[in-house]
Scaffold this motif. Structure first.
Motif, mmCIF file in Angstrom:
data_model
loop_
_atom_site.group_PDB
_atom_site.id
_atom_site.type_symbol
_atom_site.label_atom_id
_atom_site.label_comp_id
_atom_site.label_asym_id
_atom_site.label_seq_id
_atom_site.Cartn_x
_atom_site.Cartn_y
_atom_site.Cartn_z
ATOM 1 N N GLN A 149 45.136 -77.061 24.357
ATOM 2 C CA GLN A 149 45.476 -77.618 25.665
ATOM 3 C C GLN A 149 44.750 -76.907 26.806
ATOM 4 O OE1 GLN A 149 49.716 -77.880 26.259
ATOM 5 N NE2 GLN A 149 50.082 -78.873 24.280
ATOM 6 N N GLY A 150 43.950 -75.913 26.469
ATOM 7 C CA GLY A 150 43.178 -75.205 27.490
ATOM 8 C C GLY A 150 43.992 -74.294 28.376
ATOM 9 N N LEU A 151 45.126 -73.810 27.869
ATOM 10 C CA LEU A 151 45.991 -72.953 28.679
ATOM 11 C C LEU A 151 45.563 -71.493 28.659
ATOM 12 C CD1 LEU A 151 49.471 -74.435 27.649
ATOM 13 C CD2 LEU A 151 48.146 -74.911 29.721
ATOM 14 N N ILE A 152 44.753 -71.119 27.670
ATOM 15 C CA ILE A 152 44.329 -69.726 27.547
ATOM 16 C C ILE A 152 42.907 -69.598 28.070
ATOM 17 C CG2 ILE A 152 43.966 -67.795 25.970
ATOM 18 C CD1 ILE A 152 45.938 -69.102 24.063
ATOM 19 N N PRO A 153 42.698 -68.833 29.121
ATOM 20 C CA PRO A 153 41.341 -68.679 29.650
ATOM 21 C C PRO A 153 40.435 -67.954 28.659
ATOM 22 C CG PRO A 153 42.908 -67.311 30.870
ATOM 23 C CD PRO A 153 43.693 -68.085 29.885
ATOM 24 N N LYS A 154 39.231 -68.466 28.502
ATOM 25 C CA LYS A 154 38.274 -67.837 27.602
ATOM 26 C C LYS A 154 37.638 -66.638 28.288
ATOM 27 C CE LYS A 154 37.184 -72.087 25.081
ATOM 28 N NZ LYS A 154 36.109 -73.008 24.632
ATOM 29 N N GLN A 155 37.480 -65.579 27.514
ATOM 30 C CA GLN A 155 36.938 -64.342 28.063
ATOM 31 C C GLN A 155 35.657 -63.967 27.326
ATOM 32 O OE1 GLN A 155 40.031 -61.401 27.763
ATOM 33 N NE2 GLN A 155 41.101 -62.139 29.577
ATOM 34 N N ASP A 156 34.669 -63.587 28.106
ATOM 35 C CA ASP A 156 33.411 -63.098 27.552
ATOM 36 C C ASP A 156 33.144 -61.734 28.165
ATOM 37 O OD1 ASP A 156 31.005 -62.754 26.337
ATOM 38 O OD2 ASP A 156 29.901 -64.194 27.580
ATOM 39 N N SER A 157 33.407 -60.698 27.387
ATOM 40 C CA SER A 157 33.298 -59.343 27.926
ATOM 41 C C SER A 157 31.858 -58.951 28.215
ATOM 42 C CB SER A 157 33.921 -58.339 26.947
ATOM 43 O OG SER A 157 33.206 -58.337 25.723
ATOM 44 N N GLY A 158 30.918 -59.490 27.434
ATOM 45 C CA GLY A 158 29.526 -59.117 27.616
ATOM 46 C C GLY A 158 29.190 -57.742 27.073
ATOM 47 N N ARG A 159 30.120 -57.141 26.312
ATOM 48 C CA ARG A 159 29.884 -55.812 25.761
ATOM 49 C C ARG A 159 29.250 -55.912 24.384
ATOM 50 N NH1 ARG A 159 35.260 -55.221 27.786
ATOM 51 N NH2 ARG A 159 36.007 -55.694 25.687
ATOM 52 N N THR A 160 28.463 -54.918 24.036
ATOM 53 C CA THR A 160 27.956 -54.801 22.678
ATOM 54 C C THR A 160 29.060 -54.242 21.791
ATOM 55 O OG1 THR A 160 27.126 -52.555 23.040
ATOM 56 C CG2 THR A 160 25.644 -54.391 23.583
ATOM 57 N N TRP A 161 28.819 -54.247 20.468
ATOM 58 C CA TRP A 161 29.867 -53.744 19.572
ATOM 59 C C TRP A 161 30.127 -52.267 19.810
ATOM 60 C CZ3 TRP A 161 29.204 -49.776 16.132
ATOM 61 C CH2 TRP A 161 27.881 -49.388 15.848
ATOM 62 N N ARG A 162 29.070 -51.512 20.136
ATOM 63 C CA ARG A 162 29.255 -50.088 20.415
ATOM 64 C C ARG A 162 30.073 -49.887 21.688
ATOM 65 N NH1 ARG A 162 26.242 -45.887 18.488
ATOM 66 N NH2 ARG A 162 24.650 -47.360 17.779
ATOM 67 N N GLU A 163 29.777 -50.671 22.708
ATOM 68 C CA GLU A 163 30.538 -50.579 23.952
ATOM 69 C C GLU A 163 31.984 -51.023 23.750
ATOM 70 O OE1 GLU A 163 26.862 -51.455 27.098
ATOM 71 O OE2 GLU A 163 28.186 -53.070 26.412
ATOM 72 N N SER A 164 32.187 -51.997 22.866
ATOM 73 C CA SER A 164 33.549 -52.450 22.584
ATOM 74 C C SER A 164 34.361 -51.369 21.885
ATOM 75 C CB SER A 164 33.512 -53.717 21.716
ATOM 76 O OG SER A 164 32.914 -54.787 22.410
ATOM 77 N N VAL A 165 33.713 -50.654 20.961
ATOM 78 C CA VAL A 165 34.410 -49.564 20.271
ATOM 79 C C VAL A 165 34.851 -48.501 21.270
ATOM 80 C CG1 VAL A 165 34.126 -47.672 18.633
ATOM 81 C CG2 VAL A 165 33.284 -49.952 18.056
ATOM 82 N N ILE A 166 33.948 -48.138 22.172
ATOM 83 C CA ILE A 166 34.285 -47.125 23.180
ATOM 84 C C ILE A 166 35.376 -47.642 24.115
ATOM 85 C CG2 ILE A 166 33.380 -45.785 25.121
ATOM 86 C CD1 ILE A 166 30.667 -45.796 23.718
ATOM 87 N N TYR A 167 35.262 -48.909 24.493
ATOM 88 C CA TYR A 167 36.240 -49.498 25.416
ATOM 89 C C TYR A 167 37.646 -49.482 24.819
ATOM 90 C CZ TYR A 167 38.793 -53.147 27.919
ATOM 91 O OH TYR A 167 39.748 -53.853 28.606
ATOM 92 N N TYR A 168 37.767 -49.936 23.565
ATOM 93 C CA TYR A 168 39.091 -49.988 22.946
ATOM 94 C C TYR A 168 39.604 -48.596 22.593
ATOM 95 C CZ TYR A 168 38.853 -55.052 22.701
ATOM 96 O OH TYR A 168 38.787 -56.381 23.028
ATOM 97 N N ALA A 169 38.696 -47.674 22.305
ATOM 98 C CA ALA A 169 39.130 -46.297 22.059
ATOM 99 C C ALA A 169 39.773 -45.705 23.308
ATOM 100 C CB ALA A 169 37.944 -45.443 21.621
ATOM 101 N N VAL A 170 39.214 -46.050 24.469
ATOM 102 C CA VAL A 170 39.798 -45.584 25.729
ATOM 103 C C VAL A 170 41.097 -46.324 26.021
ATOM 104 C CG1 VAL A 170 39.442 -45.443 28.225
ATOM 105 C CG2 VAL A 170 37.564 -44.893 26.667
ATOM 106 N N GLN A 171 41.099 -47.638 25.779
ATOM 107 C CA GLN A 171 42.292 -48.433 26.046
ATOM 108 C C GLN A 171 43.478 -47.970 25.210
ATOM 109 O OE1 GLN A 171 42.924 -51.269 28.179
ATOM 110 N NE2 GLN A 171 41.138 -50.390 29.182
#
Length: 362
Positions: A261-283
């Motif tokens: 139904q399009g109720l959930i906004p799509k997100q594109d972080s634009g991060r690489t997998w390495r940046e994602s690992v660091i991001y979630y490690a901090v989160q």
């Protein structure tokens, strides 16, 4: 207090203007009006709470979107399943706790019963911190499925353990999953119920314990006299997925329904997998969790293991456990303190304001 401020533009026969500060009652009335205005803006209806907020994390947005597509029939079914899951949780927990001394005794290590309980309970308690973040970032259904898998893995390891070390590791997986499933159910109730009835529904989910308390004792005796403690654990590895699967399906079905139904906004972080690992490690504060978990584990384990040492409290190992446990816990608390915003800016504003008042005073 009156501040007499002469008017530099007054004529000789004019009376100087007198500026009066607000009295205490005036301040109280103004403050009350301000609070009423704030309260008026903060009070939100259930419909407004369910509206998808772009600023929230993706898992929270998914929960808000799911609340808009739940049907009455699905919610009734979900709450019935939750009651059954909590019954299984309590029943299995009672049997598992009662069987633990028999397991440790079979390996000639009965005195380690408390040690396994300390480690598993400690890690399970600390796991709630990053798990709450997983629910907010990743989503409720995904986190729920992950914790059911952890519980099943724990039961499988308990059923096949050959020493106390393996059993202790199995207890960690089980306790982490058990605690997180209970936590997920509480969050689900908070998501899908109104504030007016939330306490009642949370009490409803805990009501199976009124029955479980009287059941697991005789059931444990039956297990020991018939199938043995290994199948007493193994049977739950079969029961848990069967009982939890319907609730996961309901959450997943409504999640996909909200996506269509399009109720959930799509997100594109634009991060690489390495940046994602660091991001979630901090989160998830991975380093902080490791520090506090290791520190508390070392500190608390020293109280259980000292009796096995020839020198007891004078043992070098016990002293190291105590010292490093305190240091690691202190390192975690110091890191948290450094991240706390300072109040120097606020103090500077207060000092400036007070200086202005003193200058204006006669």
């Amino acid at each position: 207090m009156r501040l007499r401020i002469p008017n530099i533009h007054t004529r000789p026969n004019e009376v100087p203007m007198v500026a009066e500060t607000a009295t205490g009652s005036d301040v109280e009335v103004a403050g009350a009006q301000e609070m009423n205005e704030k309260d008026g803006t903060q009070v939100t209806s259930k419909a407004e709470e369910d509206t998808v907020t772009p600023e929230f994390q993706h898992g929270v947005q998914m929960a808000q979107a799911m609340n808009q597509v739940w049907t009455r029939e699905h919610l009734i079914a979900a709450y019935i399943i939750i009651w059954v899951i909590n019954f299984i949780q309590g029943f299995g927990s009672g049997i598992t706790g009662t069987l633990t001394p028999y397991v440790t005794s079979s390996f000639q290590a009965h005195s380690l019963t408390a040690t396994t309980s300390i480690i598993s309970s400690l890690i399970a308690g600390l796991w709630k911190l990053p798990y709450a973040k997983i629910l907010d970032v990743w989503g409720r259904p995904q986190g729920f499925a992950l914790m059911v898998a952890s519980t099943v893995l724990g039961f499988i390891m308990m059923a096949g353990c050959t020493n106390v070390t393996t059993y202790c590791a199995a207890q960690v997986f089980y306790q982490v999953g058990y605690t997180a499933i209970d936590f997920t159910i509480t969050i689900f109730v908070a998501d899908t119920s109104s504030l007016k009835n939330r306490a009642w529904w949370i009490a409803y989910t805990a009501s199976p314990w009124l029955i479980v308390t009287w059941c697991y004792g005789p059931a444990t005796n039956s297990v020991l006299e018939s199938i043995g403690f290994r199948w007493g654990f193994g049977i739950w590895a079969i029961v848990y997925p069967i009982v939890c699967a319907p609730l996961f399906w309901l959450m997943w079905h409504n999640l996909k329904k909200a996506e269509k139904q399009g109720l959930i906004p799509k997100q594109d972080s634009g991060r690489t997998w390495r940046e994602s690992v660091i991001y979630y490690a901090v989160q998830f504060d991975v380093v902080g969790i490791l520090l506090i978990a290791t520190g508390l584990s070392l500190f608390l384990l020293s109280f259980s293991l000292y009796s096995y040492q020839a020198e007891q409290w004078k043992s070098l190992m016990i002293i190291c456990f105590l010292v490093f446990g305190i240091l690691l816990s202190k390192a975690r608390s110091s890191a948290s303190t450094q991240k706390t915003p300072t109040s120097s800016g606020w103090n500077q504003k207060v000092s400036t304001t007070m200086s202005s008042i003193r200058t204006a005073s006669p």
